[in-house]
Design a protein around this motif. Structure first.
Motif, mmCIF file in Angstrom:
data_model
loop_
_atom_site.group_PDB
_atom_site.id
_atom_site.type_symbol
_atom_site.label_atom_id
_atom_site.label_comp_id
_atom_site.label_asym_id
_atom_site.label_seq_id
_atom_site.Cartn_x
_atom_site.Cartn_y
_atom_site.Cartn_z
ATOM 1 N N ILE A 125 -19.454 -60.903 -8.054
ATOM 2 C CA ILE A 125 -18.877 -61.688 -9.158
ATOM 3 C C ILE A 125 -19.938 -62.560 -9.805
ATOM 4 C CG2 ILE A 125 -17.262 -63.555 -9.702
ATOM 5 C CD1 ILE A 125 -15.414 -62.401 -7.515
ATOM 6 N N LEU A 126 -20.749 -63.210 -8.973
ATOM 7 C CA LEU A 126 -21.815 -64.070 -9.499
ATOM 8 C C LEU A 126 -22.846 -63.262 -10.271
ATOM 9 C CD1 LEU A 126 -23.112 -66.848 -9.691
ATOM 10 C CD2 LEU A 126 -24.173 -66.459 -7.458
ATOM 11 N N LEU A 127 -23.217 -62.094 -9.741
ATOM 12 C CA LEU A 127 -24.203 -61.247 -10.417
ATOM 13 C C LEU A 127 -23.668 -60.741 -11.753
ATOM 14 C CD1 LEU A 127 -25.624 -59.095 -7.463
ATOM 15 C CD2 LEU A 127 -26.671 -61.070 -8.572
ATOM 16 N N LEU A 128 -22.397 -60.405 -11.800
ATOM 17 C CA LEU A 128 -21.794 -59.947 -13.058
ATOM 18 C C LEU A 128 -21.859 -61.054 -14.112
ATOM 19 C CD1 LEU A 128 -18.668 -58.032 -11.677
ATOM 20 C CD2 LEU A 128 -20.573 -57.020 -12.965
ATOM 21 N N GLY A 129 -21.556 -62.281 -13.673
ATOM 22 C CA GLY A 129 -21.604 -63.399 -14.600
ATOM 23 C C GLY A 129 -23.009 -63.680 -15.102
ATOM 24 N N LEU A 130 -23.984 -63.673 -14.203
ATOM 25 C CA LEU A 130 -25.371 -63.952 -14.594
ATOM 26 C C LEU A 130 -25.975 -62.830 -15.425
ATOM 27 C CD1 LEU A 130 -26.707 -65.461 -11.232
ATOM 28 C CD2 LEU A 130 -26.158 -66.695 -13.336
ATOM 29 N N SER A 131 -25.538 -61.596 -15.180
ATOM 30 C CA SER A 131 -26.095 -60.458 -15.913
ATOM 31 C C SER A 131 -25.672 -60.430 -17.370
ATOM 32 C CB SER A 131 -25.665 -59.143 -15.238
ATOM 33 O OG SER A 131 -26.218 -59.057 -13.952
ATOM 34 N N MET A 132 -24.591 -61.123 -17.682
ATOM 35 C CA MET A 132 -24.109 -61.134 -19.060
ATOM 36 C C MET A 132 -25.124 -61.746 -20.019
ATOM 37 S SD MET A 132 -21.243 -59.634 -18.951
ATOM 38 C CE MET A 132 -19.855 -59.242 -17.881
ATOM 39 N N SER A 133 -26.022 -62.585 -19.491
ATOM 40 C CA SER A 133 -27.013 -63.247 -20.345
ATOM 41 C C SER A 133 -28.146 -62.325 -20.738
ATOM 42 C CB SER A 133 -27.587 -64.479 -19.629
ATOM 43 O OG SER A 133 -28.234 -64.086 -18.419
ATOM 44 N N GLY A 134 -28.291 -61.202 -20.042
ATOM 45 C CA GLY A 134 -29.362 -60.257 -20.358
ATOM 46 C C GLY A 134 -28.920 -59.242 -21.389
ATOM 47 N N SER A 135 -29.866 -58.504 -21.900
ATOM 48 C CA SER A 135 -29.564 -57.479 -22.901
ATOM 49 C C SER A 135 -29.199 -56.168 -22.215
ATOM 50 C CB SER A 135 -30.778 -57.260 -23.810
ATOM 51 O OG SER A 135 -31.897 -56.863 -23.047
ATOM 52 N N HIS A 136 -28.600 -55.270 -22.983
ATOM 53 C CA HIS A 136 -28.251 -53.946 -22.470
ATOM 54 C C HIS A 136 -29.542 -53.177 -22.164
ATOM 55 C CE1 HIS A 136 -25.813 -50.236 -22.188
ATOM 56 N NE2 HIS A 136 -26.915 -49.659 -22.660
ATOM 57 N N VAL A 137 -29.559 -52.480 -21.049
ATOM 58 C CA VAL A 137 -30.756 -51.728 -20.678
ATOM 59 C C VAL A 137 -30.371 -50.283 -20.367
ATOM 60 C CG1 VAL A 137 -30.527 -52.458 -18.268
ATOM 61 C CG2 VAL A 137 -32.713 -51.576 -19.078
ATOM 62 N N ASP A 138 -31.177 -49.372 -20.859
ATOM 63 C CA ASP A 138 -30.949 -47.952 -20.589
ATOM 64 C C ASP A 138 -31.784 -47.547 -19.382
ATOM 65 O OD1 ASP A 138 -30.406 -45.295 -20.594
ATOM 66 O OD2 ASP A 138 -31.546 -44.820 -22.423
ATOM 67 N N LEU A 139 -31.111 -47.253 -18.278
ATOM 68 C CA LEU A 139 -31.836 -46.911 -17.052
ATOM 69 C C LEU A 139 -32.454 -45.522 -17.111
ATOM 70 C CD1 LEU A 139 -29.425 -48.266 -14.288
ATOM 71 C CD2 LEU A 139 -31.569 -49.254 -15.051
ATOM 72 N N GLY A 140 -32.000 -44.706 -18.040
ATOM 73 C CA GLY A 140 -32.514 -43.345 -18.120
ATOM 74 C C GLY A 140 -31.809 -42.438 -17.132
ATOM 75 N N THR A 141 -32.350 -41.265 -16.953
ATOM 76 C CA THR A 141 -31.761 -40.274 -16.053
ATOM 77 C C THR A 141 -32.710 -39.998 -14.894
ATOM 78 O OG1 THR A 141 -30.617 -39.220 -17.912
ATOM 79 C CG2 THR A 141 -30.808 -37.953 -15.873
ATOM 80 N N PHE A 142 -32.175 -40.000 -13.698
ATOM 81 C CA PHE A 142 -32.980 -39.773 -12.498
ATOM 82 C C PHE A 142 -32.645 -38.394 -11.929
ATOM 83 C CE2 PHE A 142 -32.671 -44.334 -12.908
ATOM 84 C CZ PHE A 142 -33.919 -44.805 -12.525
ATOM 85 N N ASP A 143 -33.671 -37.683 -11.509
ATOM 86 C CA ASP A 143 -33.464 -36.379 -10.894
ATOM 87 C C ASP A 143 -33.010 -36.545 -9.444
ATOM 88 O OD1 ASP A 143 -34.290 -35.026 -13.185
ATOM 89 O OD2 ASP A 143 -36.410 -35.133 -12.586
ATOM 90 N N TYR A 144 -32.076 -35.714 -9.041
ATOM 91 C CA TYR A 144 -31.604 -35.776 -7.665
ATOM 92 C C TYR A 144 -31.040 -34.422 -7.249
ATOM 93 C CZ TYR A 144 -26.847 -35.952 -9.573
ATOM 94 O OH TYR A 144 -25.684 -35.659 -10.233
ATOM 95 N N SER A 145 -30.899 -34.259 -5.941
ATOM 96 C CA SER A 145 -30.280 -33.055 -5.386
ATOM 97 C C SER A 145 -29.027 -33.482 -4.634
ATOM 98 C CB SER A 145 -31.246 -32.330 -4.435
ATOM 99 O OG SER A 145 -30.554 -31.354 -3.679
ATOM 100 N N LEU A 146 -27.875 -33.044 -5.117
ATOM 101 C CA LEU A 146 -26.617 -33.384 -4.447
ATOM 102 C C LEU A 146 -26.611 -32.856 -3.016
ATOM 103 C CD1 LEU A 146 -23.827 -34.647 -4.688
ATOM 104 C CD2 LEU A 146 -22.967 -32.446 -5.538
ATOM 105 N N LEU A 147 -27.266 -31.733 -2.813
ATOM 106 C CA LEU A 147 -27.337 -31.119 -1.492
ATOM 107 C C LEU A 147 -28.052 -32.027 -0.493
ATOM 108 C CD1 LEU A 147 -26.414 -28.316 -0.407
ATOM 109 C CD2 LEU A 147 -28.791 -27.561 -0.662
ATOM 110 N N LEU A 148 -29.115 -32.701 -0.976
ATOM 111 C CA LEU A 148 -29.897 -33.556 -0.087
ATOM 112 C C LEU A 148 -29.278 -34.945 0.085
ATOM 113 C CD1 LEU A 148 -33.525 -32.609 -1.213
ATOM 114 C CD2 LEU A 148 -32.292 -31.874 0.839
ATOM 115 N N ALA A 149 -28.395 -35.324 -0.831
ATOM 116 C CA ALA A 149 -27.699 -36.606 -0.688
ATOM 117 C C ALA A 149 -26.485 -36.473 0.223
ATOM 118 C CB ALA A 149 -27.268 -37.119 -2.059
ATOM 119 N N LEU A 150 -25.960 -35.260 0.333
ATOM 120 C CA LEU A 150 -24.721 -35.013 1.070
ATOM 121 C C LEU A 150 -24.755 -35.459 2.533
ATOM 122 C CD1 LEU A 150 -21.885 -33.788 0.827
ATOM 123 C CD2 LEU A 150 -22.879 -31.569 1.472
#
Length: 438
Positions: free
Chosen positions: A219-244
């Protein structure tokens, strides 16, 4: 009457080996971290914890002179041969093999990247906190989680115009959440085995303090994050098989399955899927498991040395001296719970290692819990939780030192933003006041 059932008279001087350990380990750490730093080395890891414990054990042998050398050896052997110590050592080996092969297979990165792709840009920092919670709970390591996520958090902070210590502190807090709750964390293993508690029972005892602390942090992090700008994290490559495998292991652990079976299944899954997905060969898998178990050797040696020192200190009346102090100033279940909490925090501050703190404090905590009517799951929960609180805050612990090195900031700068450990401490206090008997 059996002499083993006769408690020795309280003698505070029997605690000298602990003092020797603290002088060498804590003293060397302070010296090499703040007074005469060694380039490229973390000060609190210049003096090996094994060497410091070895010196303390020598002092314990010399001091416990009312017994012969062989009698002291027998005390050590009995303590090392305890069922809980033996099980703990075997679990450490399997946890090391699991961590090694999971990393080599790419499971850590795939799991992190999978979750990162799900974060909305407006909630990057709270999202990183949640991901750190999940990753560390699956991996059983806070340091591994910090290593993976802090560079991403630093990038997010820069792009969103947020404070860098704020972003890094959120990841560190989340990593301590998972470390505290994970079934395959060395802290969980040490806490449950020293107290004779089931991992599932300790997990549910932990939830009542960890979840409220995490919700308040979010809750605190959500409130504090509102003061920052929107950020595009981009797309990360991953393997669902290896995360499983991580998710399968987590579900199996939550169902209360035997930890050896859970870890064995995880190792087998990463072995098969890591090879099938291509990033790992059979020789790589065997080497990774070997490297993982080797990484646990220091923890295992410390466990053996701590068990030996504890047996001699107990025989000399050192434990009875601590118990006498606690009996004098801490009354009832509530007092016993606070006594275990304070003992664990002080041990962690002194050793800068939450697993070592639990192994050292565990036997004393077990005796306190039996005298004060505290259930094993509760004493195990207090050991694990309070060690993680201290470890997540001290600026010379591995977690903050790694995070500060990766982010390029001072570890002290992160402390004001460690919301989760501070909320967790408050929740522990409230929980003890509400649930424990006077």
């Amino acid at each position: 009457m059996d002499s083993k059932n006769i408690r020795p008279a309280a003698d505070a001087s029997a605690l000298l080996p602990i003092v020797v350990f603290l002088v060498f380990y804590l003293g060397a750490g302070i010296w090499y971290e703040y007074i005469a730093p060694v380039e490229g080395r973390m000060g609190f890891y210049v003096m090996s914890v094994v060497v410091a414990f070895g010196l303390a054990l020598i002092v314990a042998f010399i001091q416990n002179s009312h017994r012969s050398f062989l009698e002291n050896i027998h005390l050590c052997a009995e303590s090392i041969g305890n069922d809980n110590i033996t099980i703990m050592l075997f679990i450490f080996l399997m946890a090391g093999a699991f961590g090694g092969i999971a990393k080599a297979a790419g499971g850590v990165e795939s799991t992190a990247h999978l979750l990162l792709n799900l974060i909305p840009g407006s909630f990057a920092i709270p999202g990183l906190f949640v991901i750190a919670c999940l990753i560390s709970m699956s991996m059983g390591t806070s340091c591994g989680t910090i290593t993976v996520l802090v560079p991403i958090a630093a990038s997010v902070a820069q792009d969103a115009g947020l404070s860098l210590p704020f972003a890094v502190g959120s990841v560190v807090g989340g990593s301590m959440f998972g470390d505290n709750l994970s079934f395959i964390s060395d802290t969980t293993i040490a806490a449950t085995r020293t107290q004779g508690a089931q991992m599932k029972d300790k997990f549910y005892a932990n939830l009542k303090v960890a979840v409220p602390a995490a919700v308040l942090t979010l809750i605190l992090l959500l409130g504090l994050s509102m003061s920052g700008s929107h950020v595009d994290l981009g797309t990360f490559d991953y393997s669902l098989l290896l995360a499983l495998p991580y998710f399968i292991v987590l579900i199996m652990a939550l169902r209360g399955m035997n930890v050896f079976f859970v870890l064995g299944t995880g190792i087998l899954l990463f072995f098969v899927l890591g090879i099938a997905a291509g990033p790992m060969t059979i020789p790589d898998a065997f080497s990774a498991m070997g490297a993982g178990t080797s990484g646990m050797f220091e923890t295992m040696i410390v466990t053996i040395l701590a068990a030996s020192i504890s047996a001699i200190i107990r025989d000399g009346g050192g434990f009875e001296a601590i118990l006498t102090f606690i009996r004098t100033y801490f009354k009832g279940q509530r007092g016993g719970s606070f006594g275990i909490s304070l003992l664990t925090i002080l041990m962690d501050i002194a050793t800068a290692n939450n697993t070592v703190a639990i192994v050292v404090a565990g036997p004393i905590a077990k005796t306190i819990s039996e005298e004060y009517g505290i259930e094993p799951r509760e004493s195990a929960s207090l050991l694990d939780t309070c060690s993680c609180i201290a470890q997540g805050i001290i600026p010379y612990g591995a977690q903050l030192l790694i995070a500060s090195a990766l982010a390029g900031i001072a570890s002290l700068a992160i402390i004001p933003y460690l919301f989760y450990p501070f909320f967790l401490a408050a929740c522990v206090i409230v929980s003890i006041m509400l649930s424990a008997k006077k």
